[in-house]
Design an enzyme around this catalytic site. Structure first.
Site, PDB file in Angstrom:
ATOM      1  N   SER A  15      -3.708  -6.163   4.844  1.00 54.31           N
ATOM      2  CA  SER A  15      -2.361  -5.857   4.376  1.00 54.31           C
ATOM      3  C   SER A  15      -1.799  -4.713   5.199  1.00 54.31           C
ATOM      4  O   SER A  15      -2.540  -3.799   5.598  1.00 54.31           O
ATOM      5  CB  SER A  15      -2.379  -5.457   2.899  1.00 54.31           C
ATOM      6  OG  SER A  15      -1.114  -4.942   2.498  1.00 54.31           O
ATOM      7  N   TYR A  72      -5.236  -0.529  -3.642  1.00 57.32           N
ATOM      8  CA  TYR A  72      -5.123  -1.798  -2.907  1.00 57.32           C
ATOM      9  C   TYR A  72      -5.295  -1.556  -1.409  1.00 57.32           C
ATOM     10  O   TYR A  72      -6.073  -2.249  -0.738  1.00 57.32           O
ATOM     11  CB  TYR A  72      -3.769  -2.431  -3.186  1.00 57.32           C
ATOM     12  CG  TYR A  72      -3.551  -3.746  -2.469  1.00 57.32           C
ATOM     13  CD1 TYR A  72      -4.255  -4.887  -2.853  1.00 57.32           C
ATOM     14  CD2 TYR A  72      -2.629  -3.855  -1.423  1.00 57.32           C
ATOM     15  CE1 TYR A  72      -4.056  -6.093  -2.201  1.00 57.32           C
ATOM     16  CE2 TYR A  72      -2.427  -5.057  -0.766  1.00 57.32           C
ATOM     17  CZ  TYR A  72      -3.142  -6.183  -1.167  1.00 57.32           C
ATOM     18  OH  TYR A  72      -2.949  -7.380  -0.517  1.00 57.32           O
TER      19      TYR A  72
END
Length: 261
Positions: free
Chosen positions: A154, A164
Site C-alpha cells: 500500500s 495498516y
C-alpha cells in the site's frame, strides 16, 4: 528470451488470488479476471465462501477456468487445504497473489492505543497470512520449476500510516526476504503498492474524506484515485515472462503519490 506477443501469456498457468471474493468490482476480482483473460486458470480464494464462489462464477462466465475456495489465511490448515484444492483442480500452482488483508479495521486503529489482541489479529492476516500462503505454494512452484508471488502492499506504508501501514511495510520485508531465498528456483517475489483505489473498501474511504486525502489530491503527480483495473498491468508484468528478471521489487501504482527512485 525474444520479444513476442506471447510475453504476457499465462496459458497453462494456475493462479491463486486471495481476497478475490469480496465485493464485486474489488481489486481481488480485477486481479483474478486479468490473470484469467491472459490464460491462467484461477482459484478465487476468500474467507467468505459465498463470495469466493460468486467470483468464480463470474470468471467462468468470461470463459475463464475458475474455482472458488473458502480460506482463512491466518489458519495454516485452511491455507494447506486451499493449496491442495488448487492442485486437485488444476494440477499445481504457478502464481500466488497475496491480496487478502484487513484494511478498514486497521486504518481505524490508533497505534498508540491499539490492544495487543487487535494488533495480533491485523498482523495475522496482513503479514502472517502472506507468509503461510507463500510457504504452502512454494513447494508446488518448485515442482513445476517456475513461480510468481505478488504481495499487495500500500502507498500508506511509505511512510507507514498507522497499524495498516506498519503491516504493509513489514510485508515489504517479507517480500525481499522470500525473493532472496527462492530466486534460484526460478520463483520471483514482488509487491504492488496501490494508492487509493475505488474498490469496495476504497469507496468507503471516499465517503469519509479527510484533510489527508485533500493534501494527497493537491500533491500527487497525476491523480489521487485510481480504478482496480489500473493495477492489473503491473500484476501481469510481474506474473508473466515479461517480468522474468524482476524480483524483490515494489511497484508503486498510485498516480504519483509516492515518488521513489
Amino acid at each position: 528470451m525474444t520479444v513476442s506477443k506471447d510475453l504476457f501469456s499465462l496459458a497453462g498457468k494456475v493462479a491463486i488470488v486471495t481476497g478475490a471474493g469480496g465485493r464485486p468490482g474489488g481489486i481481488g476480482e480485477a486481479y483474478a479476471s486479468a490473470l484469467g483473460v491472459f490464460g491462467a486458470s484461477v482459484v478465487a480464494a476468500d474467507i467468505n465462501a459465498e463470495g469466493a464462489e460468486s467470483a468464480a462464477t463470474r470468471l467462468r462466465s468470461l470463459g475463464i477456468e475458475a474455482v472458488g475456495v473458502q480460506v482463512d489465511i491466518s489458519d495454516p490448515a485452511s491455507v494447506a487445504a486451499m493449496a491442495a484444492r488448487a492442485k486437485a483442480a488444476f494440477g499445481g500452482v504457478d502464481i500466488l497473489v497475496n491480496n487478502a488483508a484487513l484494511m478498514l479495521e486497521a486504518i481505524r486503529s490508533k497505534t498508540s492505543e491499539i490492544s495487543l489482541e487487535e494488533w495480533n489479529r491485523i498482523m495475522s492476516v496482513n503479514l502472517t497470512g502472506a507468509l503461510l500462503c507463500s510457504q504452502a505454494v512454494i513447494p508446488l512452484m518448485r515442482e513445476r520449476g517456475w513461480g510468481r508471488i505478488v504481495n499487495q502492499l500500500s502507498s500508506g506504508a511509505f511512510p507507514a500510516q498507522g497499524v495498516y501501514g506498519i503491516s504493509k511495510l513489514a510485508l515489504m520485508g517479507l517480500t525481499t526476504a522470500l525473493a532472496a531465498e527462492v530466486g534460484r528456483s526460478d520463483i520471483t517475489v514482488n509487491g504492488i503498492a496501490p494508492g487509493i483505489t475505488d474498490s469496495g473498501a476504497g469507496l468507503t474511504l471516499r465517503e469519509n474524506p479527510s484533510r489527508y486525502f485533500q493534501i494527497l489530491s493537491e500533491t500527487c503527480a497525476l491523480r489521487v484515485r485510481g480504478q482496480p483495473d489500473e493495477l492489473t498491468g503491473a500484476l501481469l508484468y510481474l506474473c508473466s515472462e515479461a517480468g522474468s528478471w524482476t524480483t524483490g521489487q515494489i511497484l508503486h501504482v498510485d498516480g504519483g503519490v509516492v515518488l521513489r527512485p
